[in-house]
Scaffold this motif. Structure first.
Motif, PDB file in Angstrom:
ATOM      1  N   UNK A 170       0.850  -1.184   0.000  1.00 19.15           N
ATOM      2  CA  UNK A 170       0.000   0.000   0.000  1.00 19.15           C
ATOM      3  C   UNK A 170       0.883   1.230   0.000  1.00 19.15           C
ATOM      4  N   UNK A 171       0.287   2.372  -0.344  1.00 18.35           N
ATOM      5  CA  UNK A 171       1.059   3.609  -0.351  1.00 18.35           C
ATOM      6  C   UNK A 171       1.387   4.022   1.078  1.00 18.35           C
ATOM      7  N   UNK A 172       2.495   4.719   1.204  1.00 17.51           N
ATOM      8  CA  UNK A 172       2.884   5.192   2.538  1.00 17.51           C
ATOM      9  C   UNK A 172       1.809   6.091   3.135  1.00 17.51           C
ATOM     10  N   UNK A 173       1.142   6.894   2.314  1.00 10.26           N
ATOM     11  CA  UNK A 173       0.083   7.782   2.813  1.00 10.26           C
ATOM     12  C   UNK A 173      -1.088   6.980   3.359  1.00 10.26           C
ATOM     13  N   UNK A 174      -1.466   5.888   2.667  1.00 13.45           N
ATOM     14  CA  UNK A 174      -2.600   5.085   3.126  1.00 13.45           C
ATOM     15  C   UNK A 174      -2.258   4.373   4.432  1.00 13.45           C
ATOM     16  N   UNK A 175      -1.028   3.898   4.562  1.00 15.38           N
ATOM     17  CA  UNK A 175      -0.608   3.249   5.808  1.00 15.38           C
ATOM     18  C   UNK A 175      -0.602   4.260   6.949  1.00 15.38           C
ATOM     19  N   UNK A 176      -0.156   5.468   6.659  1.00 12.09           N
ATOM     20  CA  UNK A 176      -0.160   6.508   7.697  1.00 12.09           C
ATOM     21  C   UNK A 176      -1.587   6.819   8.132  1.00 12.09           C
ATOM     22  N   UNK A 177      -2.520   6.721   7.220  1.00 10.82           N
ATOM     23  CA  UNK A 177      -3.924   7.030   7.511  1.00 10.82           C
ATOM     24  C   UNK A 177      -4.610   5.906   8.273  1.00 10.82           C
ATOM     25  N   UNK A 178      -4.372   4.642   7.852  1.00 18.47           N
ATOM     26  CA  UNK A 178      -5.101   3.502   8.418  1.00 18.47           C
ATOM     27  C   UNK A 178      -4.314   2.748   9.480  1.00 18.47           C
ATOM     28  N   UNK A 179      -3.032   2.987   9.564  1.00 20.64           N
ATOM     29  CA  UNK A 179      -2.196   2.274  10.518  1.00 20.64           C
ATOM     30  C   UNK A 179      -1.595   1.028   9.898  1.00 20.64           C
ATOM     31  N   UNK A 180      -0.498   0.572  10.451  1.00 18.30           N
ATOM     32  CA  UNK A 180       0.181  -0.616   9.922  1.00 18.30           C
ATOM     33  C   UNK A 180      -0.549  -1.873  10.366  1.00 18.30           C
ATOM     34  N   UNK A 181      -0.981  -2.725   9.416  1.00 20.22           N
ATOM     35  CA  UNK A 181      -1.648  -3.969   9.810  1.00 20.22           C
ATOM     36  C   UNK A 181      -0.663  -4.905  10.490  1.00 20.22           C
ATOM     37  N   UNK A 182      -1.049  -5.440  11.624  1.00 21.08           N
ATOM     38  CA  UNK A 182      -0.146  -6.297  12.386  1.00 21.08           C
ATOM     39  C   UNK A 182      -0.269  -7.758  11.998  1.00 21.08           C
ATOM     40  N   UNK A 183      -1.400  -8.131  11.431  1.00 14.70           N
ATOM     41  CA  UNK A 183      -1.620  -9.511  11.017  1.00 14.70           C
ATOM     42  C   UNK A 183      -2.493  -9.503   9.777  1.00 14.70           C
ATOM     43  N   UNK A 184      -2.487 -10.613   8.985  1.00 15.07           N
ATOM     44  CA  UNK A 184      -3.209 -10.627   7.708  1.00 15.07           C
ATOM     45  C   UNK A 184      -4.678 -10.263   7.807  1.00 15.07           C
TER      46      UNK A 184
END
Length: 295
Positions: A170-184
């Motif tokens: 995913x884009x860095x912006x989307x990860x910053x918005x939704x948070x880093x998924x810790x598990x699948x």
């Protein structure tokens, strides 16, 4: 300026055969002439060049230093003549093999290896066309195709070639918005972009031991580069070959999420029309793919 005369072709053939066998007798058998004729042709070649090519020792022959130096270009010249003869002796329609493939496979895998194919099979001219349609045989005149998916193409034959490592990104912006998924299973609630068949994510979740029972939502693309563009602009998470996104990952523009996988079914397939056997030139191409480590 003096005009240099080429050595007699028959003498060159006799030299090459004798040098390969290190035997006048064996060279004579190959060329269907007498040993005396081979010896005479070699002698005439040595007189033409003004240098000895062989040493006669113990009823046999050995190459001199001059002979060792002369052999490689002579052998290469004969190979080029054979290749050129094979090329012009085939009808044009039999010389050209049209391969339809995805743009990503062509640029990332096929094109860097084309020199190897042409060096091995100079009698076949490859024509590469790019398409993402399931079957474009009628439109682009392809003899054979390479496609990415599950290999299920009604009315066509397919054969698994290659499985590549895919990763959710995913884009860095989307990860910053939704948070880093810790598990699948954290990705179940994420917006996602899909391949044309909308089956990649379902296979990926299954490989992670996660049930994805919902209907695949979000945009789908029949071209890997478009899917990558959608992911990069924050449209959602996408499943993409690691090799395709390595530069984006290194630069930090994309973030690799949890749970890489090798989805065995979801790979590259060789596809051809009808139920008959592959044409000879397509068989050559398939066999070459296998020698290059595909399949």
């Amino acid at each position: 300026m003096a005009i240099q005369r080429l050595p007699p072709l028959n003498a060159l053939r006799a030299f090459e055969a004798a040098a390969r066998h290190l035997s006048v007798k064996d060279a004579a058998q190959e060329l269907c002439v007498t040993p005396g004729a081979v010896s005479q042709m070699i002698k005439s070649l040595e007189q033409h060049l003004g240098v000895a090519l062989f040493l006669r020792v113990n009823r046999g022959i050995q190459l001199t230093d001059a002979g060792h130096g002369f052999l490689p270009p002579v052998r290469n010249a004969f190979r080029q003549i054979l290749a050129a003869s094979a090329r012009i002796s085939l009808p044009p329609e039999n010389r050209v093999l049209t391969v339809s493939t995805t743009a990503f496979f062509a640029s990332a895998w096929l094109i860097p290896r084309l020199h190897d194919f042409h060096s091995r099979y100079p009698e076949i001219d490859l024509q590469i066309v790019t398409s993402n349609a399931v079957a474009a045989f009628g439109r682009d005149g392809a003899d054979i195709a390479i496609r990415h998916g599950l290999g299920r193409y009604p009315g066509l034959q397919s054969e698994h070639l290659l499985t590549v490592e895919v990763a959710p990104v995913a884009s860095a912006d989307l990860v910053a918005k939704l948070g880093t998924p810790l598990k699948p299973d954290d990705l179940l609630g994420w917006p996602r972009v899909h391949d044309e068949g909308r089956n990649g994510w379902q296979l990926w979740f299954a490989a992670q031991g996660v049930e994805d029972s919902g209907t695949p939502r979000g945009p789908a693309f029949d071209d890997g580069s478009l899917l990558l563009k959608a992911v990069a602009t924050g449209q959602g998470a996408g499943l993409l070959p690691v090799a395709m996104v390595q530069d984006e990952l290194t630069a930090g523009r994309l973030i690799r999420l949890a749970g890489d996988a090798w989805l065995e079914e979801f790979g590259y397939y060789l596809v051809w029309p009808g139920r008959g056997a592959l044409p000879d030139k397509a068989q050559v191409f398939r066999n070459w793919l296998r020698t290059c480590g595909v399949g």
